[in-house]
Design a protein around this motif. Structure first.
Motif, short mmCIF file in Angstrom:
data_model
loop_
_atom_site.label_atom_id
_atom_site.label_comp_id
_atom_site.label_asym_id
_atom_site.label_seq_id
_atom_site.Cartn_x
_atom_site.Cartn_y
_atom_site.Cartn_z
N VAL A 38 -10.42 -36.02 37.14
CA VAL A 38 -11.20 -34.85 37.86
C VAL A 38 -12.38 -35.19 38.38
CG1 VAL A 38 -11.81 -32.73 37.00
CG2 VAL A 38 -9.79 -33.19 36.19
N PHE A 39 -13.17 -36.01 37.74
CA PHE A 39 -14.39 -36.40 38.43
C PHE A 39 -14.16 -36.91 39.90
CE2 PHE A 39 -17.91 -39.58 38.98
CZ PHE A 39 -19.08 -38.59 38.68
N THR A 40 -13.29 -37.93 39.66
CA THR A 40 -13.01 -38.76 40.88
C THR A 40 -12.30 -37.64 42.25
OG1 THR A 40 -12.38 -40.71 39.80
CG2 THR A 40 -11.59 -40.65 42.06
N CYS A 41 -11.68 -36.57 41.96
CA CYS A 41 -11.03 -35.79 42.76
C CYS A 41 -12.35 -34.98 43.34
CB CYS A 41 -9.94 -34.80 42.13
SG CYS A 41 -8.57 -35.85 41.81
N VAL A 42 -13.32 -34.42 42.33
CA VAL A 42 -14.40 -33.80 42.85
C VAL A 42 -15.37 -34.52 43.68
CG1 VAL A 42 -16.38 -32.44 41.84
CG2 VAL A 42 -14.30 -32.03 41.05
N LEU A 43 -15.34 -35.69 43.38
CA LEU A 43 -16.22 -36.50 44.06
C LEU A 43 -15.79 -37.05 45.63
CD1 LEU A 43 -18.75 -38.20 43.59
CD2 LEU A 43 -17.69 -40.19 43.09
N VAL A 44 -14.43 -37.18 45.53
CA VAL A 44 -13.89 -37.36 46.86
C VAL A 44 -13.85 -36.08 47.86
CG1 VAL A 44 -11.70 -37.73 48.11
CG2 VAL A 44 -12.35 -39.37 46.06
N ALA A 45 -13.58 -35.13 47.21
CA ALA A 45 -13.69 -33.75 48.02
C ALA A 45 -15.16 -33.41 48.30
CB ALA A 45 -13.15 -32.59 46.92
N GLY A 46 -16.30 -33.61 47.51
CA GLY A 46 -17.40 -33.63 48.06
C GLY A 46 -17.79 -34.48 49.04
N ALA A 47 -17.39 -35.70 49.09
CA ALA A 47 -17.81 -36.68 50.11
C ALA A 47 -16.98 -36.15 51.43
CB ALA A 47 -17.40 -38.09 49.87
N VAL A 48 -15.79 -35.95 51.52
CA VAL A 48 -15.10 -35.40 52.97
C VAL A 48 -15.65 -34.13 53.20
CG1 VAL A 48 -13.08 -34.25 53.40
CG2 VAL A 48 -12.90 -36.56 51.86
N THR A 49 -16.06 -33.21 52.43
CA THR A 49 -16.96 -32.15 52.63
C THR A 49 -18.11 -32.48 53.64
OG1 THR A 49 -15.82 -30.66 51.04
CG2 THR A 49 -17.87 -29.88 52.21
N ALA A 50 -18.92 -33.40 52.83
CA ALA A 50 -20.04 -33.74 53.33
C ALA A 50 -19.98 -34.42 54.94
CB ALA A 50 -21.05 -34.88 52.43
#
Length: 69
Positions: A38-50
């Motif tokens: 879950v942490f990895t998915c949130v981190l990747v989604a945040g990076a793609v958004t950024a």
């Protein structure tokens, strides 16, 4: 407002996966793995958004700028 939402979600997430154990060196590996995913998915989604933040704005036509020169 989004920071408050993130803080609440993090608190709920940690409360769900925290369990009191008699031996502090025994880990629940399934909960740890799910939490990591879950942490990895949130981190990747945040990076793609950024990365895409400035790319997704609508492009404006500036025809008036050429006539001002």
């Amino acid at each position: 407002m989004s920071q408050l939402t993130e803080l609440v979600l993090l608190t709920v997430f940690l409360a769900l996966f925290s369990r009191a154990e008699a031996n502090p060196f025994v880990y629940n590996y399934e909960a740890l793995r799910i939490g990591g995913l879950v942490f990895t998915c949130v981190l990747v989604a945040g990076a793609v958004t950024a990365l895409c933040w400035g790319q997704c704005k609508p492009k404006r036509k500036h025809d008036d700028d050429a006539s001002k020169i």
